[in-house]
Design an enzyme around this catalytic site. Sequence first.
Site, PDB file in Angstrom:
ATOM      1  N   ASP A   1       8.870   6.030   7.683  1.00 37.20           N
ATOM      2  CA  ASP A   1       8.416   7.052   8.316  1.00 37.20           C
ATOM      3  C   ASP A   1       7.760   7.283   6.796  1.00 37.20           C
ATOM      4  OD1 ASP A   1      10.107   7.623   5.947  1.00 37.20           O
ATOM      5  OD2 ASP A   1      11.540   9.442   6.861  1.00 37.20           O
ATOM      6  N   GLY A   2       7.527   7.073   6.303  1.00 38.48           N
ATOM      7  CA  GLY A   2       6.366   7.926   5.172  1.00 38.48           C
ATOM      8  C   GLY A   2       6.600   9.319   4.423  1.00 38.48           C
TER       9      GLY A   2
ATOM     10  N   ARG B   1       3.190  13.536  -8.233  1.00 34.97           N
ATOM     11  CA  ARG B   1       3.405  12.524  -9.458  1.00 34.97           C
ATOM     12  C   ARG B   1       2.398  12.406 -10.029  1.00 34.97           C
ATOM     13  NH1 ARG B   1       5.905   6.577  -8.510  1.00 34.97           N
ATOM     14  NH2 ARG B   1       4.091   6.109  -7.079  1.00 34.97           N
TER      15      ARG B   1
ATOM     16  N   ARG C   1      -1.291  -1.568  -9.588  1.00 36.70           N
ATOM     17  CA  ARG C   1      -0.436  -2.285 -10.022  1.00 36.70           C
ATOM     18  C   ARG C   1      -0.750  -3.844 -10.314  1.00 36.70           C
ATOM     19  NH1 ARG C   1       3.274   1.264  -7.001  1.00 36.70           N
ATOM     20  NH2 ARG C   1       1.951   3.260  -6.568  1.00 36.70           N
TER      21      ARG C   1
ATOM     22  N   GLY D   1       0.862  -1.380   0.204  1.00 34.95           N
ATOM     23  CA  GLY D   1      -0.569   0.371  -0.084  1.00 34.95           C
ATOM     24  C   GLY D   1       1.450   1.470  -0.122  1.00 34.95           C
TER      25      GLY D   1
ATOM     26  N   ASP E   1       7.319   4.379 -10.342  1.00 35.90           N
ATOM     27  CA  ASP E   1       8.117   3.377  -8.997  1.00 35.90           C
ATOM     28  C   ASP E   1       9.289   3.891  -9.760  1.00 35.90           C
ATOM     29  OD1 ASP E   1       6.051   3.655  -7.254  1.00 35.90           O
ATOM     30  OD2 ASP E   1       6.104   2.379  -6.723  1.00 35.90           O
TER      31      ASP E   1
ATOM     32  N   ASP F   1       4.491  -4.706  -7.387  1.00 34.04           N
ATOM     33  CA  ASP F   1       3.740  -3.419  -6.787  1.00 34.04           C
ATOM     34  C   ASP F   1       4.469  -2.266  -7.850  1.00 34.04           C
ATOM     35  OD1 ASP F   1       6.384  -4.573  -5.376  1.00 34.04           O
ATOM     36  OD2 ASP F   1       5.979  -2.481  -4.178  1.00 34.04           O
TER      37      ASP F   1
HETATM   38  P1  AMP Z   1       9.456   1.380  -3.136  1.00 27.51           P
HETATM   39  O1  AMP Z   1      10.680   0.033  -3.108  1.00 27.51           O
HETATM   40  O2  AMP Z   1       9.528   2.090  -3.203  1.00 27.51           O
HETATM   41  O3  AMP Z   1       8.569   0.689  -4.528  1.00 27.51           O
HETATM   42  O4  AMP Z   1       8.307   0.485  -1.805  1.00 27.51           O
HETATM   43  C1  AMP Z   1       7.613  -0.624  -1.076  1.00 27.51           C
HETATM   44  C2  AMP Z   1       6.702  -0.297  -0.070  1.00 27.51           C
HETATM   45  O5  AMP Z   1       6.821   0.489   0.857  1.00 27.51           O
HETATM   46  C3  AMP Z   1       5.490   0.501  -0.842  1.00 27.51           C
HETATM   47  O6  AMP Z   1       4.734   0.000   0.319  1.00 27.51           O
HETATM   48  C4  AMP Z   1       5.649   1.500   0.057  1.00 27.51           C
HETATM   49  O7  AMP Z   1       4.898   2.513   0.472  1.00 27.51           O
HETATM   50  C5  AMP Z   1       6.674   1.538   0.926  1.00 27.51           C
HETATM   51  N1  AMP Z   1       7.393   2.691   1.903  1.00 27.51           N
HETATM   52  C6  AMP Z   1       8.672   2.916   1.015  1.00 27.51           C
HETATM   53  N2  AMP Z   1       9.016   3.525   1.801  1.00 27.51           N
HETATM   54  C7  AMP Z   1       9.051   4.136   3.029  1.00 27.51           C
HETATM   55  C8  AMP Z   1       8.852   5.317   3.697  1.00 27.51           C
HETATM   56  N3  AMP Z   1       9.978   6.252   4.085  1.00 27.51           N
HETATM   57  N4  AMP Z   1       7.752   5.110   4.241  1.00 27.51           N
HETATM   58  C9  AMP Z   1       7.171   4.800   4.905  1.00 27.51           C
HETATM   59  N5  AMP Z   1       6.430   3.162   3.845  1.00 27.51           N
HETATM   60  C10 AMP Z   1       7.368   3.329   2.755  1.00 27.51           C
HETATM   61 MG    MG Z   2       6.651   0.696  -4.977  1.00 23.33          MG
END
Ligand code: AMP
Ligand code: MG
Length: 491
Positions: free
Chosen positions: A124-125, A175, A182, A89, A260, A250
């Site tokens: 940390d979002g 974005r 996905r 998510g 991504d 994803d």
């Molecule tokens: P990604 O590797 O960027 O495609 O992210 C994979 C998953 O990790 C997704 O669900 C992202 O929302 C989550 N995610 C990545 N970085 C963070 C972050 N700093 N804080 C919270 N969720 C994250």
């Molecule tokens: Mg991703």
Amino acid sequence: MTKEIFKFSNTYTNLPSNFYERVNPIPVKNPKLIEFNSDLSRFLNIDPKKINAENGKLFFSGNIIPDGAEPIATAYAGHQFGNFVPQLGDGRAILMGELFTIDGNRVDFQLKGSGKTPFSRDGDGRSPLGPVIREYILSEAIHNLGIKSTRALAIVSTGETVLRETPNPGGILTRIASSHIRVGTFEFFFYKRDFKSLKKLADYTIKRHFEKNDIIKNYSLLLKNVIYSQAKLISKWMSVGFIHGVMNTDNTSISGETIDYGPCAFMDHFDPKRVFSYIDFQGRYSYMNQGKIILWNLSKFAESILPILNDDINKAKKIAVECLEEFPDIFKDKWLNEMRKKFGFKKKKNEDIKIINDFFELIRVENLDFTLSFRNLSNLLTNKNEKEIKSQFKDKRRLDTWISSWKERLKNENLDLLATSFEMEKVNPLYIPRNHLVESVINAAVQNNDFSKMKELLKVIRRPFSKEFFNKKYKLPPRPDQIISNTFCGT
Ligand code: AMP
Ligand code: MG
């Protein structure tokens, strides 16, 4: 007043509440508008004259929620490096709403790095500014190379610190995507055995992306369309030496857009085994594996929609397998078409594959730059800089043998060599966002608050095929000491 700027028209929020969580961006301390894509904004019916440093920093940080926005974090699952995670998510992104482009297509407006959501798990979002800049540059490059991609509308720095291995300035990317559906979104419902929602998602996807293709409610055609558009996308990546880096399910968009941008990059010297993600020890997402891996991801998509392909599971499996079995031929065909253009061939001939593969093997052995090797072919045709180009090859005999087979092939088509050389320059770029340049503009921005280098690089990569004279450094491969081995920068 914001109604006049952003004309939101949202549909994802009409889906059942298990598709997303309603959540607002978390305001940031001291937002600053770093970059705004006015060309893209016009395309989105957003008048760039109405955006300025003062309101832009508020909109694109999420500190102000424009009228009509309905912020949500979407739910999805995914296979990461082959391992299934039932719930991922949007952990650091918020879908603010949907807009219409000037050509009438619906797109998502999303803030990435906008704070914690119910999907953040331990994260940390937030996003460091470095990866935000990387995504902005790389997605702009891919788009300008004529390859489908999510786009970047704005960069905001947050004035806050994001902790990774070291403290980093924070950033938020706006974005724009055809949608954020996905393969992992389908996997989310399949895993829960929530087939009612799965069907709703499939119907929504068809309506949003494939309605024009006349495939309403025919799920096997949905599968075929997704297979086809991914084959097209990956063959285009292959044609410019692009390595996505993390092709998890994803990170595979149903719309067929590149999505991504993490540890992705264009390769410099040609190495089919090249990877960019520092954790990709097995080479799962290497350059040459991208075609195989997308088929793996597509098989996960097919598996996820089995319950709606047919009520009889055996029939459903049969349909899925039949569709997937078409992939290798579709991909090979698309790949060959992309390659033929790069070598100047117009017609399809049986010997093409050998000429193409021999060239790749030649530049692999000679350790030559992917982008420049193709660009130089145009000059070899017109005998311009011939000596200089040939001097880069150690095995001159092998090179000459290859050149004669290639020229012979062109002669068989009776092609005008000058015109062909000109055509080839329209598909073989001169300017790509070279990894060492991207790293250096990120360093200037993050360490010295200097965004001028980023803006200059953006100008160059927006004209990838041009003969315009930009500073020489933009077309040169890295010196050995400039080569970046992976692009880990703590996303
Ligand atoms: P990604 O590797 O960027 O495609 O992210 C994979 C998953 O990790 C997704 O669900 C992202 O929302 C989550 N995610 C990545 N970085 C963070 C972050 N700093 N804080 C919270 N969720 C994250
Ligand atoms: Mg991703």
